[in-house]
Design a protein around this motif. Structure first.
Motif, mmCIF file in Angstrom:
data_model
loop_
_atom_site.group_PDB
_atom_site.id
_atom_site.type_symbol
_atom_site.label_atom_id
_atom_site.label_comp_id
_atom_site.label_asym_id
_atom_site.label_seq_id
_atom_site.Cartn_x
_atom_site.Cartn_y
_atom_site.Cartn_z
ATOM 1 N N MET A 203 3.444 9.354 5.055
ATOM 2 C CA MET A 203 3.192 8.869 5.360
ATOM 3 C C MET A 203 2.026 9.389 4.266
ATOM 4 N N TYR B 105 -3.050 4.985 -2.946
ATOM 5 C CA TYR B 105 -2.260 5.880 -1.952
ATOM 6 C C TYR B 105 -1.312 6.337 -2.761
ATOM 7 N N ILE C 125 -6.052 9.540 5.643
ATOM 8 C CA ILE C 125 -4.580 9.452 5.746
ATOM 9 C C ILE C 125 -3.989 8.952 6.921
ATOM 10 N N GLY D 98 2.369 9.614 -1.799
ATOM 11 C CA GLY D 98 3.083 10.363 -0.093
ATOM 12 C C GLY D 98 4.691 10.344 -0.040
ATOM 13 N N LEU E 4 -1.772 10.607 1.968
ATOM 14 C CA LEU E 4 -3.526 10.049 1.634
ATOM 15 C C LEU E 4 -3.836 8.999 0.237
ATOM 16 N N TYR F 128 -3.930 4.094 9.336
ATOM 17 C CA TYR F 128 -5.147 4.720 8.898
ATOM 18 C C TYR F 128 -6.101 5.172 9.071
#
Length: 205
Positions: free
Chosen positions: A37, A198, A66, A200, A39, A85
């Motif tokens: 995952m 991004y 996200i 993650g 963000l 996303y």
């Protein structure tokens, strides 16, 4: 006895090359998969949106969202997979908002330098854009407003990206990447573009 020895020698000569061939791995052989995952935030902008006779509003600001990605590795460098996303943006003086949910198929190419693995690739897919534009301050809750416009439409997207993964453990890595989403086909007056960054975690198998 001589016949037995001759048969064993013949078998070894025949099986030797076969064993050597089995040990040679194909350059695009399956080599595991990873997923995780992320963000994101960034800066996107587009032209002005006008509702009725009101002054036009510029779509610009920091999108937040996200999502995640799943990649299958073939060989040491090629990865193929999918990602998706959701991203939301507030703009204007009265609380207008725009969101896009999107996903697609990705392919990227990576290299490993110690614990670091830079990569670059491309995602092709599509999504749905929802844009609510307010041209005046809402007066009363739960009552219809005259100066509101809502628009929803599907869009094809192409998204080039670059990034790097850092191995925290054998099974987990930190990933950072940047992309630039563009609409395919016709031009949309309210589709903002710009860089998204991004961060993650990816889990490797």
């Amino acid at each position: 006895m001589k016949r037995i020895l001759s048969l064993l020698l013949f078998s070894l000569l025949c099986l030797g090359p076969l064993s050597a061939q089995e040990q040679v791995r194909h350059p695009l052989a399956y080599n595991g998969f990873s997923g995780g995952m992320m963000l994101h935030a960034g800066w996107v902008a587009r032209g002005d949106v006008q509702v009725g006779l009101s002054s036009p509003q510029t779509i610009a600001g920091v999108p937040l969202g996200i999502g995640g990605a799943l990649r299958v590795r073939f060989g040491d460098h090629l990865r193929v997979g999918t990602e998706g996303y959701t991203s939301s943006l507030g703009y204007g003086d009265y609380g207008s908002s725009l969101s896009i949910g999107w996903g697609g198929l990705l392919v990227d190419y990576c290299f490993r330098f110690g614990d670091f693995m830079p990569y670059a690739g491309l995602t092709i897919g599509g999504g749905v854009v929802e844009n609510m534009t307010l041209s005046s301050e809402p007066e009363v809750d739960w009552l219809p407003e005259a100066n509101i416009s809502f628009r929803s439409y599907g869009v094809g997207v192409i998204v080039p990206f670059v990034g790097v993964e850092y191995g925290l453990t054998e099974r987990m890595s930190l990933t950072v990447k940047a992309d630039w989403m563009m609409a395919m086909g016709r031009s949309y007056s309210d589709f903002p573009s710009g860089p998204r960054c991004y961060i993650g975690f990816m889990f490797n198998h």
